[in-house]
Design a protein around this motif. Structure first.
Motif, PDB file in Angstrom:
ATOM      1  N   ILE A   5      -1.821  20.042 -49.079  1.00  0.00           N
ATOM      2  CA  ILE A   5      -1.664  21.328 -49.778  1.00  0.00           C
ATOM      3  C   ILE A   5      -1.961  21.119 -51.256  1.00  0.00           C
ATOM      4  N   GLU A   6      -2.869  21.943 -51.783  1.00  0.00           N
ATOM      5  CA  GLU A   6      -3.240  21.808 -53.201  1.00  0.00           C
ATOM      6  C   GLU A   6      -2.536  22.835 -54.083  1.00  0.00           C
ATOM      7  N   SER A   7      -2.551  24.108 -53.657  1.00  0.00           N
ATOM      8  CA  SER A   7      -1.885  25.134 -54.470  1.00  0.00           C
ATOM      9  C   SER A   7      -1.431  26.298 -53.582  1.00  0.00           C
ATOM     10  N   ILE A   8      -0.450  27.040 -54.096  1.00  0.00           N
ATOM     11  CA  ILE A   8       0.096  28.190 -53.354  1.00  0.00           C
ATOM     12  C   ILE A   8       0.176  29.363 -54.333  1.00  0.00           C
ATOM     13  N   THR A  34       5.299  40.367 -49.075  1.00  0.00           N
ATOM     14  CA  THR A  34       5.121  39.185 -49.934  1.00  0.00           C
ATOM     15  C   THR A  34       4.013  38.350 -49.286  1.00  0.00           C
ATOM     16  N   ILE A  35       2.891  38.279 -49.978  1.00  0.00           N
ATOM     17  CA  ILE A  35       1.691  37.637 -49.418  1.00  0.00           C
ATOM     18  C   ILE A  35       1.483  36.274 -50.073  1.00  0.00           C
ATOM     19  N   VAL A  36       1.163  35.289 -49.235  1.00  0.00           N
ATOM     20  CA  VAL A  36       0.988  33.914 -49.705  1.00  0.00           C
ATOM     21  C   VAL A  36      -0.421  33.430 -49.367  1.00  0.00           C
ATOM     22  N   ARG A  37      -1.061  32.791 -50.331  1.00  0.00           N
ATOM     23  CA  ARG A  37      -2.337  32.102 -50.055  1.00  0.00           C
ATOM     24  C   ARG A  37      -2.128  30.613 -50.301  1.00  0.00           C
ATOM     25  N   MET A  38      -2.351  29.817 -49.264  1.00  0.00           N
ATOM     26  CA  MET A  38      -2.169  28.360 -49.373  1.00  0.00           C
ATOM     27  C   MET A  38      -3.552  27.713 -49.423  1.00  0.00           C
ATOM     28  N   THR A  39      -3.849  27.060 -50.536  1.00  0.00           N
ATOM     29  CA  THR A  39      -5.146  26.375 -50.647  1.00  0.00           C
ATOM     30  C   THR A  39      -4.930  24.891 -50.366  1.00  0.00           C
ATOM     31  N   CYS A  40      -5.675  24.399 -49.394  1.00  0.00           N
ATOM     32  CA  CYS A  40      -5.522  22.994 -48.973  1.00  0.00           C
ATOM     33  C   CYS A  40      -6.876  22.298 -49.128  1.00  0.00           C
ATOM     34  N   ALA A  41      -6.853  20.989 -49.102  1.00  0.00           N
ATOM     35  CA  ALA A  41      -8.105  20.239 -49.182  1.00  0.00           C
ATOM     36  C   ALA A  41      -9.007  20.621 -48.006  1.00  0.00           C
ATOM     37  N   GLN A  42      -8.396  21.063 -46.874  1.00  0.00           N
ATOM     38  CA  GLN A  42      -9.151  21.360 -45.650  1.00  0.00           C
ATOM     39  C   GLN A  42      -9.508  22.832 -45.488  1.00  0.00           C
ATOM     40  N   GLY A  43      -9.036  23.703 -46.399  1.00  0.00           N
ATOM     41  CA  GLY A  43      -9.342  25.130 -46.262  1.00  0.00           C
ATOM     42  C   GLY A  43      -8.201  25.998 -46.789  1.00  0.00           C
ATOM     43  N   VAL A  44      -8.366  27.313 -46.617  1.00  0.00           N
ATOM     44  CA  VAL A  44      -7.402  28.272 -47.163  1.00  0.00           C
ATOM     45  C   VAL A  44      -6.710  29.022 -46.025  1.00  0.00           C
ATOM     46  N   CYS A  78       3.161  21.160 -52.909  1.00  0.00           N
ATOM     47  CA  CYS A  78       1.813  20.918 -53.459  1.00  0.00           C
ATOM     48  C   CYS A  78       1.608  19.430 -53.760  1.00  0.00           C
ATOM     49  N   GLY A  79       0.453  18.944 -53.348  1.00  0.00           N
ATOM     50  CA  GLY A  79       0.142  17.524 -53.523  1.00  0.00           C
ATOM     51  C   GLY A  79       0.577  16.689 -52.321  1.00  0.00           C
ATOM     52  N   GLN A  80       1.279  17.318 -51.384  1.00  0.00           N
ATOM     53  CA  GLN A  80       1.779  16.578 -50.209  1.00  0.00           C
ATOM     54  C   GLN A  80       0.833  16.752 -49.014  1.00  0.00           C
ATOM     55  N   THR A  81       0.837  15.732 -48.149  1.00  0.00           N
ATOM     56  CA  THR A  81       0.011  15.762 -46.940  1.00  0.00           C
ATOM     57  C   THR A  81       0.913  15.854 -45.715  1.00  0.00           C
ATOM     58  N   PHE A  82       0.561  16.737 -44.785  1.00  0.00           N
ATOM     59  CA  PHE A  82       1.392  16.959 -43.583  1.00  0.00           C
ATOM     60  C   PHE A  82       0.546  16.792 -42.326  1.00  0.00           C
ATOM     61  N   SER A  83       1.151  16.147 -41.318  1.00  0.00           N
ATOM     62  CA  SER A  83       0.434  15.949 -40.054  1.00  0.00           C
ATOM     63  C   SER A  83       0.495  17.210 -39.201  1.00  0.00           C
ATOM     64  N   GLY A  84       1.430  18.107 -39.524  1.00  0.00           N
ATOM     65  CA  GLY A  84       1.570  19.338 -38.736  1.00  0.00           C
ATOM     66  C   GLY A  84       2.800  20.098 -39.189  1.00  0.00           C
ATOM     67  N   ALA A  86       5.736  20.308 -37.909  1.00  0.00           N
ATOM     68  CA  ALA A  86       7.031  19.608 -37.820  1.00  0.00           C
ATOM     69  C   ALA A  86       7.349  18.920 -39.149  1.00  0.00           C
ATOM     70  N   SER A  87       6.372  18.225 -39.721  1.00  0.00           N
ATOM     71  CA  SER A  87       6.656  17.526 -40.988  1.00  0.00           C
ATOM     72  C   SER A  87       6.759  18.524 -42.144  1.00  0.00           C
ATOM     73  N   LEU A  88       6.014  19.641 -42.065  1.00  0.00           N
ATOM     74  CA  LEU A  88       6.130  20.679 -43.096  1.00  0.00           C
ATOM     75  C   LEU A  88       7.546  21.264 -43.090  1.00  0.00           C
ATOM     76  N   ALA A  89       8.041  21.619 -41.899  1.00  0.00           N
ATOM     77  CA  ALA A  89       9.384  22.217 -41.792  1.00  0.00           C
ATOM     78  C   ALA A  89      10.453  21.210 -42.215  1.00  0.00           C
ATOM     79  N   ALA A  90      10.270  19.948 -41.833  1.00  0.00           N
ATOM     80  CA  ALA A  90      11.258  18.930 -42.202  1.00  0.00           C
ATOM     81  C   ALA A  90      11.345  18.798 -43.720  1.00  0.00           C
ATOM     82  N   LYS A  91      10.198  18.826 -44.375  1.00  0.00           N
ATOM     83  CA  LYS A  91      10.166  18.705 -45.844  1.00  0.00           C
ATOM     84  C   LYS A  91      10.864  19.908 -46.483  1.00  0.00           C
ATOM     85  N   MET A  92      10.540  21.104 -46.003  1.00  0.00           N
ATOM     86  CA  MET A  92      11.141  22.315 -46.594  1.00  0.00           C
ATOM     87  C   MET A  92      12.649  22.325 -46.345  1.00  0.00           C
TER      88      MET A  92
END
Ligand code: MUC
Ligand code: MG
Length: 370
Positions: A5-8, A34-44, A78-84, A86-92
């Motif tokens: 994830i690069e920016s939100i 409330t609308i969110v745009r997540m920009t990642c190294a792999q796409g938006v 932002c700046g973190q890498t997630f395998s899916g 599960a790891s995103l939810a665990a981090k949050m």
């Protein structure tokens, strides 16, 4: 396969409703997405978190959702890498308590990126769609019995919906029962009518109300008493043959487990925002399935983006009570290029990678708060 994830970015988008929508705790003339745009190294990817009536429905407001994302969740992710997911939810969850609406928008946006990256619809990431068409009811909630009857008759004649939910609980019991039964009589035996009390009654009032609603042929009674009264909800569910739909009382799999193990019978309304995202909502579905409790696809009157995120999840399970994913039809406009296809009491799940929704940048700019 990992996603960085690069920016939100986050916007509050105010869209008027086609008519006032009256619930027990508020009357809506406008919906805030409330609308969110997540920009990642792999796409938006895009996500939506929507509630009803500021803080009158739930404990997160559109403004608090935006603030939680911008102040806490975005710097965390932002700046973190997630395998899916599960790891995103665990981090949050490790750093942010509650705030499931905000987390739901982010989980949705992440799934959108993942789906686009893999060339798969979000439903495929969630287990695969059982169906491309999902049933959708309509809520008659103008606040006026005659107007609701006219609206119901028109929608039946147009073939748009064949099942209706009524919002009651704002007025005294007698008036509410008269209102619900007048609509039931006017629309006829073939039409399924349900009511949502949105926690407005106590158990004594619920016993009186449900006795009359059951005798009058109402098919389902949603959240008659406050969300904290689990014991009361279990007792009511065992006392009446008209089933109870638990809504505010079941946000997560934990709530679903507590109610089911306490002896609740009836159905659970799934909502992605209550649980923290499409994947989290399906955990509640699995608890319900294990306990023999029926399912219903719930809305918080989201626009197309949030509605589609929910539909991808709902398409992967059997919804014995159908869905209420009509939010976009209550809004005068939306921020997507192509509206959803609603017809014959159903909606079509978009195909294509990710959510399958394209954002209209001009409309987003037009409706976004500055
Ligand atoms: C709720 O409590 O179910 C869903 C449909 C509708 O009209 O209001 C919502 C909220
Ligand atoms: Mg409800």
């Amino acid at each position: 396969m990992s996603i960085t994830i690069e920016s939100i970015a986050c916007w509050l988008v105010d869209i008027p409703t086609i008519r006032p929508h009256k619930l027990s705790m508020t009357t809506m003339g406008c919906q805030t997405l409330t609308i969110v745009r997540m920009t990642c190294a792999q796409g938006v990817g895009w996500g939506e978190a929507t509630t009803i009536g500021g803080l009158s429905y739930g404990s997160e407001s559109p403004e608090s959702i935006k603030s939680a994302i911008e102040t806490y969740l975005s710097p965390l992710l932002c700046g973190q890498t997630f395998s899916g997911v599960a790891s995103l939810a665990a981090k949050m969850n490790a750093s942010v308590k509650g705030n499931t609406f905000a987390k739901s928008a982010l989980e949705t946006a992440f799934l959108d990126v993942q789906g686009k990256m893999l060339g798969l619809p979000v439903s495929a990431l969630l287990g695969g769609a059982l169906t491309e068409r999902l049933p959708v009811l309509w809520t008659l909630a103008s606040g006026d019995t005659d107007k609701d009857i006219d609206e119901g008759k028109r929608l039946l004649a147009e073939g748009r919906h064949d099942t209706f939910k009524l919002k009651i609980g704002a007025r005294d019991l007698k008036t509410d029962i008269r209102h619900a039964l007048a609509i039931k009589t006017a629309l006829g035996d073939e039409v399924s009518i349900r009511v949502d009390v949105n926690q407005a009654w106590d158990v004594t009032t619920a016993i009186k109300g449900m006795t009359e609603l059951q005798a009058g042929g109402i098919d389902l009674v949603e959240q008659p008493i406050p969300l904290w009264d689990q014991r009361g909800l279990i007792t009511l569910s065992q006392r009446f043959t008209v089933p109870i739909l638990a809504d505010e009382a079941v946000a997560t799999a934990h709530d679903g487990y507590a109610l089911a193990s306490g002896g609740f019978t009836g159905a659970y309304a799934l909502k992605i925002a209550k649980a923290g995202g499409p994947v989290q909502a399906l955990k509640l579905a699995q608890v319900a399935q294990a306990a023999g409790i029926a399912l219903y696809g719930g809305t918080l009157l989201e626009g197309t983006l949030g509605t589609v995120a929910s539909l991808h999840a709902w398409s992967t399970v059997t919804m014995q009570w159908g869905t209420e994913m009509f939010g976009p039809l209550l809004l005068k406009d939306d921020i997507v290029v192509r509206p959803l296809d609603f017809s014959h009491g159903q909606v079509t799940l978009p195909s294509g990678p990710g959510l399958g929704v394209e954002i209209d940048a001009d409309k987003l700019r037009h409706y976004a708060r500055t």
